[in-house]
Design an enzyme around this catalytic site. Structure first.
Site, PDB file in Angstrom:
ATOM      1  N   GLY A 243     108.856  22.656  16.199  1.00 51.86           N
ATOM      2  CA  GLY A 243     108.174  21.537  15.561  1.00 51.86           C
ATOM      3  C   GLY A 243     109.072  20.811  14.578  1.00 51.86           C
ATOM      4  N   TYR A 244     109.811  21.576  13.785  1.00 52.41           N
ATOM      5  CA  TYR A 244     110.738  20.981  12.826  1.00 52.41           C
ATOM      6  C   TYR A 244     111.831  20.200  13.539  1.00 52.41           C
ATOM      7  CZ  TYR A 244     113.956  20.685   8.855  1.00 52.41           C
ATOM      8  OH  TYR A 244     114.799  20.224   7.858  1.00 52.41           O
ATOM      9  N   ALA A 245     112.403  20.800  14.591  1.00 49.78           N
ATOM     10  CA  ALA A 245     113.458  20.116  15.340  1.00 49.78           C
ATOM     11  C   ALA A 245     112.944  18.819  15.953  1.00 49.78           C
ATOM     12  CB  ALA A 245     114.008  21.034  16.424  1.00 49.78           C
TER      13      ALA A 245
END
Length: 256
Positions: free
Chosen positions: A160-162
């Site tokens: 999700g962060y990426a």
């Protein structure tokens, strides 16, 4: 223009999200040191008497604090309405607030994904769109996104962060393409591995920490203060012909 004036932010007003600690606090203090008044925004910042307020006012700058839950659309829209009503001119917007949630991709739950995307991507898009309207009316403004090394890479256990930081890179360019000709510069800073709460788990893992340090040519974890120079540059007249750039501040990581 004299070189000192190219980096002078006297009389400018900067919104910095996630300014209560870490990278955001360091960015706010760097801008204040260059002359800017600071509007600090965070979910849990004290409305008066915070450490960041004391440090900014000690530099002789004006300071205002606002609380905003960037994962809550109602809270975000309320903040935008209030800050625009109370501050007729906003010269600089630093979209720094963010979060990270770690779990392997096959186990990464929907609520992790939704939380990270809401805070890291949806909120900065909406904030830039709305604050940017004021900048377009002024014919002048600087927008700085906090990107990441994962704007360029995939990372491990943080899908999700990426995804959010990859999108921030494209969003930076999309805004820049539309606004550069209208006097509004939009750029991003991609911090490397910085000693903050977000990297605590990595630094606490001896094997992971060693593998990271072995790849960084500078041979050390970055400090939040290492982002100050890039922030002032992208907020100042020195960067007036810089648009759509994602500037790594990473100790050389991306060059290896």
């Amino acid at each position: 223009m004299q070189i000192q004036k190219m980096f002078d932010l006297t009389g400018k007003t900067a919104i910095v999200t996630g300014a209560n600690r870490g990278i955001g606090k360091a960015m706010a203090l760097a801008l204040a040191s260059a002359g800017a008044d600071i509007i600090a925004v965070s979910a849990n910042i004290a409305l008066s008497g915070s450490a960041i307020e004391n440090e900014v006012t000690a530099l002789g700058r004006h300071f205002k604090a606002y609380q905003c839950d960037f994962g809550n659309r109602i809270s975000l829209e309320s903040f935008i309405k209030q800050v625009l009503a109370e501050n007729p001119r906003i010269d600089i917007l630093v979209n720094n607030a963010g979060t990270i949630m770690r779990k392997p991709a096959a186990e990464h739950p929907n609520d992790y994904w939704d939380t990270v995307i809401n805070i890291n991507l949806d909120a900065p898009f909406i904030l830039t769109r709305e604050i940017g309207k004021r900048m377009l009316e002024q014919g002048l403004g600087k927008v700085i996104f906090t990107a990441s090394l994962l704007t360029f890479q995939g990372g491990i256990n943080v899908p999700g962060y990426a995804a959010s930081k990859g999108a921030i890179g494209s969003l930076t360019k999309a805004f820049a393409n539309e606004w550069a000709s209208k006097g509004v510069n939009v750029n991003a800073i991609a911090p490397g591995y910085i000693s903050t709460d977000n990297t605590e788990a990595l630094r606490a893992d001896p094997d992971r920490s060693k593998s990271i340090l072995d790849r960084i040519p500078a041979g050390r974890w970055g400090e939040a203060e290492d982002l100050g120079g890039a922030t002032v540059f992208l907020a100042a007249p020195a960067s007036d012909y810089v648009n759509g750039v994602i500037l790594p501040v990473d100790g050389g990581w991306m060059g290896r």
